[in-house]
Design a protein around this motif. Structure first.
Motif, short mmCIF file in Angstrom:
data_model
loop_
_atom_site.label_atom_id
_atom_site.label_comp_id
_atom_site.label_asym_id
_atom_site.label_seq_id
_atom_site.Cartn_x
_atom_site.Cartn_y
_atom_site.Cartn_z
N VAL A 32 0.86 -1.19 0.00
CA VAL A 32 0.00 0.00 0.00
C VAL A 32 0.89 1.23 0.00
CG1 VAL A 32 -1.92 -1.15 1.15
CG2 VAL A 32 -0.18 -0.02 2.53
N LEU A 60 -5.66 -4.82 3.47
CA LEU A 60 -4.92 -5.77 2.65
C LEU A 60 -4.41 -6.95 3.46
CD1 LEU A 60 -4.23 -5.73 -0.39
CD2 LEU A 60 -1.98 -4.84 0.20
N THR A 146 -3.52 0.55 -3.03
CA THR A 146 -2.52 -0.50 -3.10
C THR A 146 -1.49 -0.21 -4.19
OG1 THR A 146 -3.49 -1.98 -4.78
CG2 THR A 146 -4.43 -2.07 -2.55
#
Length: 287
Positions: A32, A60, A146
């Motif tokens: 990220v 994530l 991301t």
């Protein structure tokens, strides 16, 4: 100026080896990031950016970064940069990992943290195109910032090939969504509307601040209702009955003056929103 890099408590030059070849951010895009503008030696809205970085990391499945370490890196690269520094990037990856998508076991994970500084300047206006590709509002990473940016690379490369500087995308159900690195605002009927987060767009920091600051002064800027902004509303921009602006950490609020190669007018609300943002930015660099 060149790029200045910080990681693990020290500075690196742009050509020095740093990340291992098996870093999961490199092999599968498992990471990220945040991008901040830098004004007068200060990263703009850093606290908000760090909050979103942590949110993206957790979304994530990564551990949120040590905020103190990130701030140390930010201070180090800005201090080592020249007066033309205008952009800061903070990247957190899963660190060394297998060649496939799964990560190492939690006890064996060592996340990588990088802070970079370089040149960058806001754009007063934007030139955009529509592209045939879409955002998946139901993606596992929808709304997360991301490092898996290949879709954006393809779309913005097409924009540059056609003489524009940004591409604007729909989502899978035909709603107006966002640009490759920006949020979008549509001016019509006396209001400035931005797609809702349910469209799959990123919760942009500039978008967030513009909504807050506009509400404080009574400027008619709001988040649209789900389904209120269809992608074909952009036809109205070409026809001249609506106007468009893009927002992002480097471009700030930038009225659109070209859509699909056709010159279009900057809307009065778009221009007023740009003025408001610039004025409030000057008041507080970490709002």
């Amino acid at each position: 100026m060149g790029v200045v890099i910080w990681s693990n408590g020290r500075l690196y030059g742009p050509e020095e080896p740093l990340a291992p070849g098996i870093d999961h951010g490199l092999t599968v895009g498992d990471g990220v990031f945040e991008t901040c503008a830098v004004y007068d030696g200060t990263a703009f809205a850093l606290t908000r950016h760090l909050r979103r970085l942590a949110r993206s990391a957790l979304g994530l499945g990564l551990t949120a970064p040590d905020e103190g370490a990130v701030r140390e890196g930010v201070a180090a690269v800005i201090a080592a940069s020249g007066p033309d520094v205008g952009r800061l990037r903070i990247t957190l990856t899963g660190g060394p990992g297998p060649l496939g998508s799964p990560r190492f076991a939690p006890a064996d994970q060592r996340q990588s943290l990088f802070v970079l500084a370089g040149s960058g300047a806001p754009s007063d206006v934007s030139r955009v195109i529509r592209v045939p590709w879409v955002r998946n509002e139901r993606s596992a990473v929808a709304g997360l910032k991301t490092t898996s940016y290949a879709e954006n690379v393809v779309a913005v490369s097409e924009a540059y090939r056609l003489g524009a500087d940004e591409a604007v995308l729909a989502n899978t159900v035909g709603e107006l969504c966002e640009g490759t690195a920006s949020n979008v605002f549509l001016e019509r009927e006396g209001e400035l509307l931005t797609p809702p987060l349910s469209s799959g767009c990123l919760a942009g920091i500039t978008r967030e601040l513009l909504l807050e600051w506009s509400a404080a002064v009574g400027l008619p800027v709001r988040e649209a209702a789900p389904g209120e902004l269809r992608y074909d509303v952009l036809d109205e921009v070409v026809e001249g009955s609506a106007h468009l602006a893009m927002s992002g950490s480097i471009r700030n609020v930038s009225p659109v003056v070209s859509l699909d190669g056709s010159e279009v007018e900057a809307g009065p609300l778009c221009v007023e929103a740009q003025r408001l943002f610039q004025a409030r930015l000057a008041d507080d660099l970490d709002p």
